[in-house]
Design a protein around this motif. Sequence first.
Motif, PDB file in Angstrom:
ATOM      1  N   UNK A  21       0.860  -1.185   0.000  1.00  0.00           N
ATOM      2  CA  UNK A  21       0.000   0.000   0.000  1.00  0.00           C
ATOM      3  C   UNK A  21       0.894   1.232   0.000  1.00  0.00           C
ATOM      4  N   UNK A  22       0.718   2.060  -1.013  1.00  0.00           N
ATOM      5  CA  UNK A  22       1.649   3.157  -1.287  1.00  0.00           C
ATOM      6  C   UNK A  22       0.869   4.474  -1.310  1.00  0.00           C
ATOM      7  N   UNK A  23       0.934   5.226  -0.222  1.00  0.00           N
ATOM      8  CA  UNK A  23       0.228   6.507  -0.139  1.00  0.00           C
ATOM      9  C   UNK A  23       1.038   7.593  -0.849  1.00  0.00           C
ATOM     10  N   UNK A  24       0.460   8.163  -1.906  1.00  0.00           N
ATOM     11  CA  UNK A  24       1.079   9.299  -2.589  1.00  0.00           C
ATOM     12  C   UNK A  24       0.678  10.610  -1.921  1.00  0.00           C
ATOM     13  N   UNK A  25       0.137  10.515  -0.742  1.00  0.00           N
ATOM     14  CA  UNK A  25      -0.528  11.638  -0.107  1.00  0.00           C
ATOM     15  C   UNK A  25       0.275  12.178   1.074  1.00  0.00           C
ATOM     16  N   UNK A  26       0.089  13.457   1.327  1.00  0.00           N
ATOM     17  CA  UNK A  26       0.723  14.110   2.465  1.00  0.00           C
ATOM     18  C   UNK A  26       0.037  15.453   2.652  1.00  0.00           C
ATOM     19  N   UNK A  27       0.263  16.083   3.794  1.00  0.00           N
ATOM     20  CA  UNK A  27      -0.388  17.357   4.034  1.00  0.00           C
ATOM     21  C   UNK A  27       0.262  18.062   5.209  1.00  0.00           C
ATOM     22  N   UNK A  28       0.154  19.370   5.199  1.00  0.00           N
ATOM     23  CA  UNK A  28       0.543  20.205   6.328  1.00  0.00           C
ATOM     24  C   UNK A  28      -0.526  21.283   6.469  1.00  0.00           C
ATOM     25  N   UNK A  29      -1.293  21.193   7.558  1.00  0.00           N
ATOM     26  CA  UNK A  29      -2.425  22.092   7.758  1.00  0.00           C
ATOM     27  C   UNK A  29      -2.014  23.552   7.668  1.00  0.00           C
ATOM     28  N   UNK A  30      -0.786  23.876   8.088  1.00  0.00           N
ATOM     29  CA  UNK A  30      -0.366  25.261   8.228  1.00  0.00           C
ATOM     30  C   UNK A  30       0.299  25.820   6.965  1.00  0.00           C
ATOM     31  N   UNK A  31       0.522  24.997   5.952  1.00  0.00           N
ATOM     32  CA  UNK A  31       1.197  25.446   4.739  1.00  0.00           C
ATOM     33  C   UNK A  31       0.286  25.260   3.532  1.00  0.00           C
ATOM     34  N   UNK A  32      -0.103  26.378   2.931  1.00  0.00           N
ATOM     35  CA  UNK A  32      -1.004  26.301   1.778  1.00  0.00           C
ATOM     36  C   UNK A  32      -0.411  25.425   0.679  1.00  0.00           C
ATOM     37  N   UNK A  33       0.889  25.535   0.451  1.00  0.00           N
ATOM     38  CA  UNK A  33       1.530  24.755  -0.601  1.00  0.00           C
ATOM     39  C   UNK A  33       1.601  23.278  -0.308  1.00  0.00           C
ATOM     40  N   UNK A  34       1.249  22.887   0.911  1.00  0.00           N
ATOM     41  CA  UNK A  34       1.297  21.475   1.297  1.00  0.00           C
ATOM     42  C   UNK A  34      -0.087  20.923   1.599  1.00  0.00           C
ATOM     43  N   UNK A  35      -1.135  21.583   1.136  1.00  0.00           N
ATOM     44  CA  UNK A  35      -2.472  21.028   1.247  1.00  0.00           C
ATOM     45  C   UNK A  35      -2.650  19.926   0.198  1.00  0.00           C
ATOM     46  N   UNK A  36      -3.593  18.999   0.419  1.00  0.00           N
ATOM     47  CA  UNK A  36      -3.688  17.813  -0.446  1.00  0.00           C
ATOM     48  C   UNK A  36      -3.735  18.106  -1.939  1.00  0.00           C
ATOM     49  N   UNK A  37      -4.529  19.103  -2.347  1.00  0.00           N
ATOM     50  CA  UNK A  37      -4.642  19.374  -3.782  1.00  0.00           C
ATOM     51  C   UNK A  37      -3.318  19.840  -4.373  1.00  0.00           C
ATOM     52  N   UNK A  38      -2.572  20.634  -3.612  1.00  0.00           N
ATOM     53  CA  UNK A  38      -1.298  21.154  -4.109  1.00  0.00           C
ATOM     54  C   UNK A  38      -0.266  20.029  -4.228  1.00  0.00           C
ATOM     55  N   UNK A  39      -0.219  19.161  -3.244  1.00  0.00           N
ATOM     56  CA  UNK A  39       0.740  18.051  -3.290  1.00  0.00           C
ATOM     57  C   UNK A  39       0.383  17.086  -4.411  1.00  0.00           C
ATOM     58  N   UNK A  40      -0.920  16.804  -4.568  1.00  0.00           N
ATOM     59  CA  UNK A  40      -1.341  15.907  -5.655  1.00  0.00           C
ATOM     60  C   UNK A  40      -0.977  16.479  -7.016  1.00  0.00           C
ATOM     61  N   UNK A  41      -1.029  17.787  -7.165  1.00  0.00           N
ATOM     62  CA  UNK A  41      -0.706  18.415  -8.446  1.00  0.00           C
ATOM     63  C   UNK A  41       0.742  18.158  -8.846  1.00  0.00           C
ATOM     64  N   UNK A  42       1.601  17.914  -7.866  1.00  0.00           N
ATOM     65  CA  UNK A  42       2.992  17.580  -8.185  1.00  0.00           C
ATOM     66  C   UNK A  42       3.224  16.067  -8.179  1.00  0.00           C
ATOM     67  N   UNK A  43       2.676  15.379  -7.181  1.00  0.00           N
ATOM     68  CA  UNK A  43       2.929  13.936  -7.050  1.00  0.00           C
ATOM     69  C   UNK A  43       2.329  13.132  -8.193  1.00  0.00           C
ATOM     70  N   UNK A  44       1.073  13.386  -8.525  1.00  0.00           N
ATOM     71  CA  UNK A  44       0.397  12.526  -9.498  1.00  0.00           C
ATOM     72  C   UNK A  44       1.070  12.524 -10.869  1.00  0.00           C
ATOM     73  N   UNK A  45       1.368  13.685 -11.475  1.00  0.00           N
ATOM     74  CA  UNK A  45       2.059  13.625 -12.778  1.00  0.00           C
ATOM     75  C   UNK A  45       3.477  13.090 -12.677  1.00  0.00           C
ATOM     76  N   UNK A  46       4.132  13.295 -11.537  1.00  0.00           N
ATOM     77  CA  UNK A  46       5.480  12.736 -11.373  1.00  0.00           C
ATOM     78  C   UNK A  46       5.435  11.214 -11.355  1.00  0.00           C
ATOM     79  N   UNK A  47       4.431  10.652 -10.706  1.00  0.00           N
ATOM     80  CA  UNK A  47       4.295   9.193 -10.671  1.00  0.00           C
ATOM     81  C   UNK A  47       3.875   8.652 -12.036  1.00  0.00           C
ATOM     82  N   UNK A  48       3.048   9.389 -12.770  1.00  0.00           N
ATOM     83  CA  UNK A  48       2.727   8.985 -14.150  1.00  0.00           C
ATOM     84  C   UNK A  48       4.008   8.892 -14.972  1.00  0.00           C
ATOM     85  N   UNK A  49       4.853   9.891 -14.862  1.00  0.00           N
ATOM     86  CA  UNK A  49       6.137   9.891 -15.579  1.00  0.00           C
ATOM     87  C   UNK A  49       6.973   8.683 -15.166  1.00  0.00           C
ATOM     88  N   UNK A  50       7.060   8.407 -13.872  1.00  0.00           N
ATOM     89  CA  UNK A  50       7.855   7.277 -13.396  1.00  0.00           C
ATOM     90  C   UNK A  50       7.310   5.953 -13.923  1.00  0.00           C
TER      91      UNK A  50
END
Length: 493
Positions: free
Chosen positions: A415-444
Amino acid sequence: MSAFSFSWLFKSPVVSSMAAPPLTIRNVTSTPVELKLLERYEDPAASRGGEGFAHIARNLTSAVSNATNPSARQLAENAQSFSHQDVSIRVEPFQTLTTDIQVTEQSPREVLRITFENEGERHRLDVLCPDYACTGLTPLSPNPRFNYTAIYLPEHSHLTLLSSAILSSWMRELKDETPLSALSIPGTHNSPACHRALPSVRCQAHSPRTQLENGVRFFDIRVQPESPDDLSKDGLILVHSVFPVSLTGTKYFRDVVNDTFEFLDRNPSETVIISVKREGTGDATDAQLSRILRNHYAGDVNRWFTAPRIPTLGEARHKIVLIRRFGLEDGLRQEWDGAGWCINAETWADNTPNDTCPSGDVCVQDFYEVLETENIDKKIEFSTAHLERAAQCVCALPGIDPQSAEDKPKQPFFINFLTASNFWKVGCWPERIAAKLNPTIVDFLCRKHNETQAGDGSTGIVVCDWVGNNGNWDIIRCIVGMNAKLELREKTM
């Protein structure tokens, strides 16, 4: 039915002043393909006021079904090529081949039309260089036996061919004897957190129902018992940590279960794995949660798989497979002849890059403390490493594989969670992290996954945030496509 939006497909990367590398083709299907014809066209934007190819494609259809693959890009019927080249380049199953083909000839933006052939059947693909694309190939003969999806990565001039799957019923291509842990399975994190909510709480763009129709087969769900002191009541409130998943009213686990059963009744070849964890406020206990689930939800063995082991696909079809991230009431420890109840993922190391539960049934990557945007690179490193752990496994196929299951090590759910979050950092909210993680994993997955071909090439269960956002289901198609090598093993035994 769900719409496939073209908006994400036509975002171009920054074009480098350096010449693009020659075309690389990776065939992640179970049959060879042969590149037969190359045609080149001017960018239609030259005569269409700047919108060009994207404009043409958007007007092909306003709503594309997920039935097989995203709609193929197409040039206008009267388009005239400025170059036509017959070729013969064979790419074997699971082979990566770097050709001497330059993706453009006259200008940085051209349409490259590529025609492939397999067993006399031709399929065509139009790629506007240098744009990213995930698109279905157009069959050039009626009633095609093969269907393909292509993903083009312009930065690397890399084209990956996948077998197109009917995402609502992709499991029907695999045999009953297949251990469920051997499959490449798309999943979602906090799956029902798709409602209007705090931006640090919302994790999904679409409802669980829509996720299922588009290939998702693993739900991660957090609940809070509504009336823990009255076990005659079945209320389980959907939460994310201490927060409700919706600001517009309480949402319940029962609705997710009903939607899942309705989907399985229409697609009996499928199974859905649901991981349940107790979160939220209040003083409810794991024991109370386990009894509520047993008494009110998962008592019917014809609809739920609750044995404390990994099932085969045949055992799981048309059922929910329950993974528990909670302790059991004492009485439930005696279920299944004293073996316990449900697949046991009660404990794994917190914030871990790699840990196996004591049961041995679950091996997890769940590094989630991304305190700064710079930590996302560490998350990517851990995620791709876990993909490779899953890829190297060769599963035992009872009744098919001449080597018995007893001779091979146990294959857990990776089970591989591509997810992460930091409540206090806008750039680390789920949607922002997914915007970088998901296409990077597609590339991989397209370029690097299982390069050594040492194992079955499974991804395990890949748990994502914000799948389908703006119509982009590419990561789901990639994960499902990675079942091809396992399918080939099953067909040749």
